[in-house]
Design a protein around this motif. Sequence first.
Motif, PDB file in Angstrom:
ATOM      1  N   PHE A 100       0.793  -1.223   0.000  1.00 27.42           N
ATOM      2  CA  PHE A 100       0.000   0.000   0.000  1.00 27.42           C
ATOM      3  C   PHE A 100       0.833   1.284   0.000  1.00 27.42           C
ATOM      4  N   GLN A 101       2.153   1.174   0.167  1.00 31.19           N
ATOM      5  CA  GLN A 101       3.016   2.358   0.109  1.00 31.19           C
ATOM      6  C   GLN A 101       4.447   1.927  -0.179  1.00 31.19           C
ATOM      7  N   LYS A 102       5.097   2.636  -1.095  1.00 29.99           N
ATOM      8  CA  LYS A 102       6.461   2.295  -1.494  1.00 29.99           C
ATOM      9  C   LYS A 102       7.347   3.543  -1.319  1.00 29.99           C
ATOM     10  N   PRO A 103       7.841   3.787  -0.105  1.00 30.00           N
ATOM     11  CA  PRO A 103       8.591   5.018   0.181  1.00 30.00           C
ATOM     12  C   PRO A 103       9.856   5.207  -0.638  1.00 30.00           C
ATOM     13  N   HIS A 139      -8.891   8.697  14.135  1.00 33.63           N
ATOM     14  CA  HIS A 139      -7.635   8.885  13.399  1.00 33.63           C
ATOM     15  C   HIS A 139      -7.441   7.697  12.463  1.00 33.63           C
ATOM     16  N   PHE A 140      -7.827   7.888  11.219  1.00 34.24           N
ATOM     17  CA  PHE A 140      -7.691   6.833  10.203  1.00 34.24           C
ATOM     18  C   PHE A 140      -7.677   7.499   8.836  1.00 34.24           C
ATOM     19  N   PRO A 141      -6.586   7.408   8.092  1.00 34.49           N
ATOM     20  CA  PRO A 141      -6.465   8.151   6.841  1.00 34.49           C
ATOM     21  C   PRO A 141      -7.396   7.693   5.731  1.00 34.49           C
ATOM     22  N   GLY A 142      -8.110   6.589   5.955  1.00 36.12           N
ATOM     23  CA  GLY A 142      -9.072   6.136   4.963  1.00 36.12           C
ATOM     24  C   GLY A 142     -10.388   6.882   5.004  1.00 36.12           C
ATOM     25  N   LEU A 143     -10.605   7.681   6.040  1.00 37.62           N
ATOM     26  CA  LEU A 143     -11.826   8.480   6.150  1.00 37.62           C
ATOM     27  C   LEU A 143     -11.692   9.749   5.305  1.00 37.62           C
ATOM     28  N   ALA A 144     -12.730  10.087   4.566  1.00 37.16           N
ATOM     29  CA  ALA A 144     -12.705  11.289   3.724  1.00 37.16           C
ATOM     30  C   ALA A 144     -12.568  12.551   4.566  1.00 37.16           C
ATOM     31  N   THR A 145     -12.943  12.477   5.853  1.00 38.31           N
ATOM     32  CA  THR A 145     -12.846  13.632   6.750  1.00 38.31           C
ATOM     33  C   THR A 145     -11.458  13.786   7.365  1.00 38.31           C
ATOM     34  N   HIS A 146     -10.585  12.810   7.161  1.00 37.80           N
ATOM     35  CA  HIS A 146      -9.235  12.882   7.709  1.00 37.80           C
ATOM     36  C   HIS A 146      -8.483  14.036   7.058  1.00 37.80           C
ATOM     37  N   SER A 147      -7.713  14.768   7.851  1.00 38.81           N
ATOM     38  CA  SER A 147      -7.035  15.963   7.346  1.00 38.81           C
ATOM     39  C   SER A 147      -6.027  15.659   6.240  1.00 38.81           C
ATOM     40  N   ASP A 148      -5.537  14.411   6.174  1.00 35.49           N
ATOM     41  CA  ASP A 148      -4.548  14.051   5.158  1.00 35.49           C
ATOM     42  C   ASP A 148      -5.118  13.113   4.097  1.00 35.49           C
ATOM     43  N   TYR A 149      -6.423  13.085   3.989  1.00 29.32           N
ATOM     44  CA  TYR A 149      -7.068  12.145   3.060  1.00 29.32           C
ATOM     45  C   TYR A 149      -6.567  12.328   1.625  1.00 29.32           C
ATOM     46  N   LEU A 150      -6.494  13.572   1.149  1.00 24.70           N
ATOM     47  CA  LEU A 150      -6.071  13.826  -0.224  1.00 24.70           C
ATOM     48  C   LEU A 150      -4.593  13.474  -0.436  1.00 24.70           C
ATOM     49  N   LEU A 151      -3.757  13.751   0.572  1.00 24.90           N
ATOM     50  CA  LEU A 151      -2.358  13.343   0.484  1.00 24.90           C
ATOM     51  C   LEU A 151      -2.257  11.824   0.422  1.00 24.90           C
ATOM     52  N   GLY A 152      -3.123  11.160   1.190  1.00 22.96           N
ATOM     53  CA  GLY A 152      -3.141   9.706   1.174  1.00 22.96           C
ATOM     54  C   GLY A 152      -3.487   9.144  -0.187  1.00 22.96           C
ATOM     55  N   LYS A 153      -4.346   9.838  -0.921  1.00 23.00           N
ATOM     56  CA  LYS A 153      -4.709   9.392  -2.259  1.00 23.00           C
ATOM     57  C   LYS A 153      -3.511   9.423  -3.203  1.00 23.00           C
ATOM     58  N   LYS A 154      -2.526  10.269  -2.891  1.00 25.57           N
ATOM     59  CA  LYS A 154      -1.321  10.367  -3.710  1.00 25.57           C
ATOM     60  C   LYS A 154      -0.258   9.347  -3.294  1.00 25.57           C
ATOM     61  N   LEU A 155      -0.180   9.067  -1.984  1.00 24.08           N
ATOM     62  CA  LEU A 155       0.905   8.233  -1.468  1.00 24.08           C
ATOM     63  C   LEU A 155       0.497   6.793  -1.176  1.00 24.08           C
ATOM     64  N   LEU A 156      -0.735   6.588  -0.773  1.00 23.08           N
ATOM     65  CA  LEU A 156      -1.211   5.267  -0.380  1.00 23.08           C
ATOM     66  C   LEU A 156      -2.095   4.668  -1.464  1.00 23.08           C
ATOM     67  N   THR A 157      -1.990   3.373  -1.632  1.00 19.91           N
ATOM     68  CA  THR A 157      -2.896   2.683  -2.550  1.00 19.91           C
ATOM     69  C   THR A 157      -3.906   1.833  -1.791  1.00 19.91           C
ATOM     70  N   GLY A 158      -3.894   1.936  -0.481  1.00 17.11           N
ATOM     71  CA  GLY A 158      -4.846   1.211   0.346  1.00 17.11           C
ATOM     72  C   GLY A 158      -4.598   1.532   1.805  1.00 17.11           C
ATOM     73  N   TYR A 159      -5.410   0.938   2.675  1.00 14.84           N
ATOM     74  CA  TYR A 159      -5.354   1.234   4.108  1.00 14.84           C
ATOM     75  C   TYR A 159      -5.331  -0.081   4.890  1.00 14.84           C
ATOM     76  N   SER A 160      -4.524  -0.116   5.916  1.00 17.75           N
ATOM     77  CA  SER A 160      -4.474  -1.313   6.751  1.00 17.75           C
ATOM     78  C   SER A 160      -5.527  -1.214   7.849  1.00 17.75           C
ATOM     79  N   GLY A 161      -5.394  -2.009   8.889  1.00 15.73           N
ATOM     80  CA  GLY A 161      -6.444  -2.086   9.897  1.00 15.73           C
ATOM     81  C   GLY A 161      -6.157  -1.360  11.192  1.00 15.73           C
TER      82      GLY A 161
END
Length: 391
Positions: free
Chosen positions: A193-196, A288-310
């Motif tokens: 889900f992320q390749k730094p 606190h979960f970046p998969g929520l659209a209300t998360h403050s970093d949601y849009l950044l997550g769409k650029k860096l993450l391809t999925g969300y863990s548990g």
Amino acid sequence: MSHIKDFEIDKQICMQFEEDRERFAGAVVPPTFQNTLFTYPTLDELSEAVQFEKQHYVYGRGTNPTVEIVEKKLAALERGEECKTFASGMAAITAAIINSVQSGDHILCVSHLYYSTMELLKYLGKFNISHSVVYSTNTEEISQAIQSNTKVIVLESPTDMSYRLVDLPAVSRLAKTNGIRTIIDNTWATPLFQKPLTHGIDIVVHAASKYLGGHSDVLGGALITSKKIMKSIFDKEYLLMGAVMPPSEVTLLLRGLRTLPLRLLAHQENALKVAAFLESHPHVAKVHFPGLATHSDYLLGKKLLTGYSGLMSFELREAHYRQVEKVVNKLKAFKIGVSFGSFESLVSSPNLSNNEGQLLREHISPGTIRLAVGLEDINVLIDDLKQSLMD
């Protein structure tokens, strides 16, 4: 579409890459080379192998055929050049950090890191290696926290407990401009889900005990980086410290990798539903979960993450230990315990009843509860949370 293609490539890496079944008489599971040493026909050949141990099988503290299979898989998953496995996640990150600093150097920590990583940095103070924390994921604030002797930036993204995201390409550029090495713990997202490394980070660390193993029966860690950095780590922090992952553990890790893609999708599905439920609950102040659209970093997550863990956390409106204790102790499906990333659901809290002042200084609500959402039936998990949060 590229994310889908990458995921399909990663599935093949997890299941078949570097297993060379013809080499092992067609075995669908590679053999476990449990032996501690390898012999050579002549003294000259042994001498050559000892001098270039990274390329030869000599002794179990160096290289091993079973271990190599997993290391090549993890390097390929992270799109890195080389990987070495360690006896634990802490052994891996210790090797990465010690390799990167010397007496007089400074380490900059971004936001919240794993507790034991912070304890390690405090311990390094006895060797005149200092550290500081910038409780922000903002690149400009990270830049302002750099000191003249800063040699390493250590981070997790998402960050520990608060699950904020760091702009990895921006921090990587900042670090390279200042001659600083970057080390990231990528355990939360996994390589799927992320390749730094593709964003310019220098060293990726994994606690293989978590999602990579996935069954709460493997203790191990891994480092993935460039050939140049790995050569230095192999010759010093790997061989000399000896905290290697034994073949028996690697065999279990290999088993875990076979199902990693399927398990992560299931963790993600359950976690998104749990996070949505918690966000709508009147007793919950924040999730606190970046998969929520209300998360403050949601849009950044769409650029860096391809999925969300548990793994996630949430804050109770009544933010004190007694309320945290009440909610946690009422849970049944979520078992009370440390760690995460396996099939079972777990619950814990950074609030230990006597550290609320410290939590506030570290910008963590005393009402914080951490959930590791497992693979159980989602209705069971949500019903468990409902009854736990009842007045």
